[in-house]
Design a protein around this motif. Structure first.
Motif, short mmCIF file in Angstrom:
data_model
loop_
_atom_site.label_atom_id
_atom_site.label_comp_id
_atom_site.label_asym_id
_atom_site.label_seq_id
_atom_site.Cartn_x
_atom_site.Cartn_y
_atom_site.Cartn_z
N SER A 229 67.31 16.26 46.69
CA SER A 229 68.81 15.97 46.27
C SER A 229 69.46 16.86 45.14
N VAL A 230 68.92 18.01 45.21
CA VAL A 230 69.52 18.87 44.16
C VAL A 230 70.62 19.65 44.30
N SER A 231 71.66 19.45 43.78
CA SER A 231 72.98 20.06 44.09
C SER A 231 73.36 21.00 42.81
N CYS A 232 72.91 20.64 41.66
CA CYS A 232 73.49 21.12 40.39
C CYS A 232 72.20 21.26 39.49
N PRO A 233 72.19 21.91 38.11
CA PRO A 233 71.04 22.02 37.40
C PRO A 233 70.30 20.59 37.23
N THR A 234 69.09 20.50 37.59
CA THR A 234 68.40 19.35 37.52
C THR A 234 66.99 19.62 36.92
N LEU A 235 66.65 18.62 36.01
CA LEU A 235 65.45 18.74 35.45
C LEU A 235 64.32 17.90 36.26
N VAL A 236 63.42 18.68 36.67
CA VAL A 236 62.28 18.17 37.72
C VAL A 236 61.06 17.73 36.84
N LEU A 237 60.42 16.59 37.06
CA LEU A 237 59.32 16.36 36.27
C LEU A 237 57.90 15.95 37.06
N ASP A 238 57.15 16.73 36.72
CA ASP A 238 55.87 16.83 37.93
C ASP A 238 55.11 15.58 37.26
N SER B 296 60.83 22.84 25.70
CA SER B 296 60.91 21.75 26.73
C SER B 296 61.92 20.41 25.90
N CYS B 297 61.66 20.50 24.58
CA CYS B 297 62.20 19.42 23.99
C CYS B 297 63.84 19.73 23.90
N MET B 298 64.29 20.84 23.63
CA MET B 298 65.72 21.09 23.88
C MET B 298 66.31 20.97 25.14
N THR B 299 65.49 21.27 26.07
CA THR B 299 65.84 21.17 27.55
C THR B 299 66.21 19.78 27.81
N ILE B 300 65.28 18.91 27.59
CA ILE B 300 65.29 17.32 27.71
C ILE B 300 66.44 16.64 26.91
N ASP B 301 66.69 17.36 25.75
CA ASP B 301 67.74 16.56 24.94
C ASP B 301 69.04 16.92 25.49
N LEU B 302 69.08 18.04 26.18
CA LEU B 302 70.41 18.59 27.06
C LEU B 302 70.59 17.71 27.99
N MET B 303 69.55 17.59 29.10
CA MET B 303 69.79 17.11 30.45
C MET B 303 69.66 15.54 30.48
N LYS B 304 69.04 14.94 29.62
CA LYS B 304 68.99 13.39 29.63
C LYS B 304 68.68 12.73 30.73
N LYS B 305 68.01 13.26 31.78
CA LYS B 305 67.26 12.72 32.97
C LYS B 305 66.16 13.57 33.64
N TYR B 306 65.38 13.08 34.40
CA TYR B 306 64.59 13.72 35.37
C TYR B 306 64.61 13.20 36.72
N LEU B 307 64.39 14.26 37.67
CA LEU B 307 64.16 13.80 38.89
C LEU B 307 62.57 13.86 39.09
N THR B 308 61.90 13.06 39.19
CA THR B 308 60.30 13.49 39.63
C THR B 308 59.94 13.99 40.94
N THR B 309 58.94 14.32 40.55
CA THR B 309 58.30 14.98 42.00
C THR B 309 57.84 14.21 43.07
N LYS B 310 58.20 12.54 42.94
CA LYS B 310 58.23 11.62 43.60
C LYS B 310 59.39 11.25 44.15
N ASN B 311 60.48 12.04 43.84
CA ASN B 311 61.67 11.78 44.33
C ASN B 311 62.35 10.66 43.51
N ASP B 312 62.02 10.16 42.39
CA ASP B 312 62.64 8.90 41.71
C ASP B 312 63.38 9.68 40.47
N TRP B 313 64.54 9.00 39.90
CA TRP B 313 65.04 9.26 38.80
C TRP B 313 64.61 8.37 37.69
#
Length: 366
Positions: free
Chosen positions: A4-13, A341-358
């Protein structure tokens, strides 16, 4: 798998992340030390639950507002940042709800707390063992004596012990360099413990940084460890030697918006407001992120010779070797391993997991 990625999205494995947590918890258990992980990296109640699965019952955070967020599910929190006197109302609010431990390094701070606290708090004295950011050098014994006398005179502040953060390991490039910094911290804090143990028989030594806790195995000289970045790792940690690329558990998925083959450049939707502008230097080239092979919501190995060469607010410019630039098209997704990664997470504020959950993160409210 459809993404469901249409814009910059932080993906979490998820699998990588849980392995990182389990590995560090095992190290702490084998050294028989308290594992008080720093949650400033992931900033998520949901990910915090994964730590509870390995027996963690106390945490570290970097701000009082972060402590407030995590106090929903955690009742033993150390704020590893010098006390900000202007947040006394928040300190008092938290102290009524949880076992709150603060960092002090001045008599003035202790006196202020003693006059303003409505409930009891714990405190660590921050010791500078070479990072030179905050803390008191062990050579300043008179100041330490004055500070401990002031704490002892308070009926609202409980002295927990001495805490240090050897953040200068981030400049290391070998296990030997890291171990050298670690041993300085061991020797200096052990000396303090020996000096004050009769007076404070329950004092503990708290230590933490991801490079040391990742590369070394024996932490028995301390009583607790507080690594944080290890939960995800990043390109910087790979460069230090703390981990391998396969251990990095987050990547920024960025749409390709333009390709300039004549310059060997791919333009991605993903800039400084997503990745931060942290960077490393390799072979005289500034690098703002490493590119990995895209495989749905997962990713593979680093692509040799491909990296983010510059960032502006929304744009990222990726250098792509001529031999593979035809493999990319406008509209594709490119996965970027963050430098920090700490700075990137602070900017993005949410993750899309590899299991397709937010998974959400804390959001600060002023």
């Amino acid at each position: 798998m459809k993404t469901s990625v249409s814009c910059p999205t932080l993906v979490l494995d998820v699998d990588r992340c849980k392995r990182n947590i389990q590995r560090m918890a095992k190290k702490a258990k084998e050294s028989k030390v308290i594992f008080r992980p720093h949650f400033k990296t992931h900033q998520s109640l949901e990910i915090g639950k994964w730590f509870k699965e390995v027996g963690v019952n106390c945490i570290t955070v970097s701000s009082l507002r972060m402590a407030q967020y995590f106090s929903e599910e955690w009742d033993d929190i150390t704020v590893a940042f010098p006390v900000n006197l202007r947040e006394i109302d928040l300190i008092n609010d938290l102290a009524t709800k949880i076992h709150l431990t603060l960092l002090v390094e001045s008599v003035e701070t202790v006196q202020f707390l003693n006059n303003q606290l409505l409930d009891k708090v714990g405190c660590f004295v921050k010791i500078d063992t070479g990072y030179h950011r905050t803390g008191i050098p062990v050579s300043k014994i008179e100041l330490l004596d004055d500070l401990l006398n002031c704490i002892s005179a308070s009926d609202k502040i409980q002295f927990k012990g001495f805490l240090t953060h050897t953040g200068h390991t981030y400049s290391c490039r070998s296990k030997e360099e890291i171990e050298s910094i670690y041993m300085v911290a061991v020797n200096e804090l052990s000396g303090l413990k020996k000096r004050y143990l009769n007076r404070f028989p329950n004092l503990i030594l708290s230590f933490g940084d991801t490079p040391s806790c990742s590369v070394l195995d024996d932490f028995s000289a301390f009583d607790e460890i507080r690594p944080g970045n290890f939960v995800f790792y990043d390109v910087t940690q790979c460069l230090i030697g703390s981990c391998e690329s396969k251990d990095v558990a987050v990547a920024l998925a960025c749409p390709v918006v333009a390709i300039h083959k004549d310059r060997n450049e791919i333009v991605i939707y993903g800039g400084g407001i997503h990745l931060s502008k942290d960077r490393i230097e390799e072979n005289s080239q500034l690098i703002f992120g490493k590119i990995v092979k895209n495989s749905g919501l997962k990713w593979g190995d680093e692509i040799d010779g491909m990296f983010v060469k510059s960032l502006s607010q929304e744009h990222g410019i990726v250098y792509c070797p001529e031999r593979i630039i035809d493999d990319f098209n406008v509209g594709d997704l490119i996965y970027v391993l963050p430098i920090h990664s700490c700075m990137t997470i602070d900017l993005m504020k949410k993750y899309l997991t590899t299991k397709n959950d937010w998974v959400s993160c804390m959001k600060l409210e002023q």
